[in-house]
Design a protein around this motif. Structure first.
Motif, short mmCIF file in Angstrom:
data_model
loop_
_atom_site.label_atom_id
_atom_site.label_comp_id
_atom_site.label_asym_id
_atom_site.label_seq_id
_atom_site.Cartn_x
_atom_site.Cartn_y
_atom_site.Cartn_z
N TYR A 82 -1.97 1.92 8.01
CA TYR A 82 -2.29 1.77 6.04
C TYR A 82 -3.05 3.04 6.32
CZ TYR A 82 0.54 -2.32 5.94
OH TYR A 82 1.51 -3.62 6.83
N PHE A 83 -3.17 3.47 5.22
CA PHE A 83 -4.04 4.21 4.47
C PHE A 83 -4.32 3.50 3.34
CE2 PHE A 83 -1.25 7.22 7.27
CZ PHE A 83 -2.44 6.86 8.40
N PHE A 84 -6.01 4.16 3.06
CA PHE A 84 -6.27 3.92 1.71
C PHE A 84 -6.85 5.53 1.18
CE2 PHE A 84 -8.66 0.60 3.90
CZ PHE A 84 -8.01 -0.35 3.81
N ARG A 85 -5.81 5.12 -0.90
CA ARG A 85 -6.54 6.41 -1.77
C ARG A 85 -7.01 5.80 -2.50
NH1 ARG A 85 -0.39 9.44 -2.36
NH2 ARG A 85 -0.11 7.81 -3.26
N ILE A 86 -7.70 6.16 -2.74
CA ILE A 86 -8.08 6.40 -5.11
C ILE A 86 -7.56 7.61 -5.51
CG2 ILE A 86 -10.95 5.70 -4.99
CD1 ILE A 86 -11.94 4.64 -3.36
N SER A 87 -7.40 7.12 -6.54
CA SER A 87 -7.59 8.18 -7.31
C SER A 87 -8.63 7.60 -8.79
CB SER A 87 -6.37 8.41 -8.00
OG SER A 87 -5.23 8.43 -6.81
N HIS A 88 -8.79 8.81 -9.45
CA HIS A 88 -9.92 8.75 -10.21
C HIS A 88 -9.78 9.93 -11.18
CE1 HIS A 88 -13.84 7.58 -13.40
NE2 HIS A 88 -13.65 8.35 -12.79
N GLY A 89 -9.08 10.18 -12.34
CA GLY A 89 -8.86 11.10 -13.36
C GLY A 89 -7.99 11.91 -11.89
N SER A 90 -8.40 13.17 -12.02
CA SER A 90 -7.35 14.54 -11.57
C SER A 90 -7.69 14.43 -10.09
CB SER A 90 -8.06 16.22 -12.26
OG SER A 90 -9.25 16.01 -11.70
N TYR A 91 -9.26 13.63 -9.68
CA TYR A 91 -9.30 13.44 -8.43
C TYR A 91 -8.39 11.89 -7.15
CZ TYR A 91 -11.92 11.60 -4.06
OH TYR A 91 -12.24 11.69 -2.65
N SER A 92 -8.06 12.89 -5.92
CA SER A 92 -7.30 11.89 -5.21
C SER A 92 -6.80 12.37 -4.36
CB SER A 92 -5.62 12.36 -5.80
OG SER A 92 -4.88 10.73 -5.54
N SER A 93 -7.82 10.87 -3.55
CA SER A 93 -7.79 11.15 -2.25
C SER A 93 -7.78 9.97 -0.84
CB SER A 93 -9.37 11.50 -1.46
OG SER A 93 -9.59 11.85 0.12
N ALA A 94 -7.03 9.86 0.19
CA ALA A 94 -5.96 9.67 1.00
C ALA A 94 -6.93 9.40 2.19
CB ALA A 94 -4.62 9.75 1.22
N SER A 95 -6.95 8.23 3.26
CA SER A 95 -8.09 8.60 4.24
C SER A 95 -7.08 9.41 5.05
CB SER A 95 -8.32 7.20 4.62
OG SER A 95 -7.59 6.15 4.74
N ASP A 96 -7.96 9.68 6.16
CA ASP A 96 -6.90 10.40 7.06
C ASP A 96 -7.07 9.78 8.53
OD1 ASP A 96 -7.47 12.91 5.44
OD2 ASP A 96 -9.87 13.46 6.88
N GLN A 97 -8.51 9.31 8.46
CA GLN A 97 -7.26 8.19 9.32
C GLN A 97 -7.28 6.36 8.86
OE1 GLN A 97 -8.17 8.91 12.61
NE2 GLN A 97 -9.03 10.97 11.69
N PRO A 98 -6.15 6.25 10.11
CA PRO A 98 -5.14 4.84 9.08
C PRO A 98 -6.19 3.41 9.81
CG PRO A 98 -4.71 5.87 11.53
CD PRO A 98 -5.16 6.58 11.06
N SER A 99 -5.63 2.64 8.76
CA SER A 99 -6.35 1.54 9.48
C SER A 99 -5.54 0.60 10.12
CB SER A 99 -7.23 0.86 8.66
OG SER A 99 -8.34 1.68 8.06
N GLU A 100 -5.13 -0.38 11.35
CA GLU A 100 -4.74 -0.88 11.99
C GLU A 100 -5.00 -2.20 11.47
OE1 GLU A 100 -1.97 -0.97 16.48
OE2 GLU A 100 -4.56 -0.66 16.35
N PHE A 101 -3.70 -3.11 11.04
CA PHE A 101 -3.74 -4.26 10.98
C PHE A 101 -2.24 -5.22 11.22
CE2 PHE A 101 -6.21 -1.86 6.67
CZ PHE A 101 -6.78 -3.14 7.16
N ASP A 102 -2.98 -6.71 11.26
CA ASP A 102 -1.89 -7.29 12.34
C ASP A 102 -0.39 -7.53 11.04
OD1 ASP A 102 -2.57 -7.62 14.61
OD2 ASP A 102 -3.74 -8.99 14.43
N SER A 103 -1.12 -7.50 9.49
CA SER A 103 -0.16 -8.13 8.35
C SER A 103 -0.08 -7.31 7.40
CB SER A 103 0.14 -9.02 8.42
OG SER A 103 -1.21 -9.49 8.27
N ARG A 104 1.26 -7.01 6.76
CA ARG A 104 0.30 -7.00 5.28
C ARG A 104 -0.65 -7.23 5.10
NH1 ARG A 104 5.97 -4.68 1.52
NH2 ARG A 104 4.81 -4.84 -0.19
N ASP A 105 -0.09 -8.96 4.53
CA ASP A 105 -1.48 -9.30 4.04
C ASP A 105 -2.83 -9.19 4.61
OD1 ASP A 105 0.79 -10.57 2.46
OD2 ASP A 105 0.88 -12.57 4.18
N LEU A 106 -3.42 -8.70 5.71
CA LEU A 106 -3.84 -8.72 6.07
C LEU A 106 -4.53 -7.12 6.00
CD1 LEU A 106 -4.53 -9.79 10.16
CD2 LEU A 106 -5.43 -10.75 7.48
N ALA A 107 -3.82 -6.53 5.55
CA ALA A 107 -3.87 -5.01 4.78
C ALA A 107 -4.75 -5.38 3.38
CB ALA A 107 -2.55 -4.05 5.30
#
Length: 77
Positions: free
Chosen positions: A4-29
């Motif tokens: 999974y990746f995280f993306r933060i947006s605020h106004g015209s700014y938007s940035s997604a993480s380059d490195q993924p995070s690994e989780f055992d489940s969607r609930d843990l993510a």
């Protein structure tokens, strides 16, 4: 395990993480997303302008949104 990746947006700014995070489940993510978001919210809320929106998204490995948390400062009247 899923990536999974995280993306933060605020106004015209938007940035997604380059490195993924690994989780055992969607609930843990999602749990990690809410923890991280909780760490950010106090600082963001102090500086949020009227009519502004801040959001954090959890993206799957194809970078498609899975969950979204939004903080919106909107005028009701």
């Amino acid at each position: 395990m899923a990536l999974y990746f995280f993306r933060i947006s605020h106004g015209s700014y938007s940035s997604a993480s380059d490195q993924p995070s690994e989780f055992d489940s969607r609930d843990l993510a999602f749990a990690e997303m809410t923890r991280v978001c909780g760490d950010f919210v106090a600082g963001i809320a102090r500086n949020l302008q009227q009519g502004a929106e801040w959001q954090m998204e959890l993206l799957d490995e194809a970078k498609k949104p899975v969950f979204k948390i939004r903080l919106v400062a909107e005028s009701i009247s």
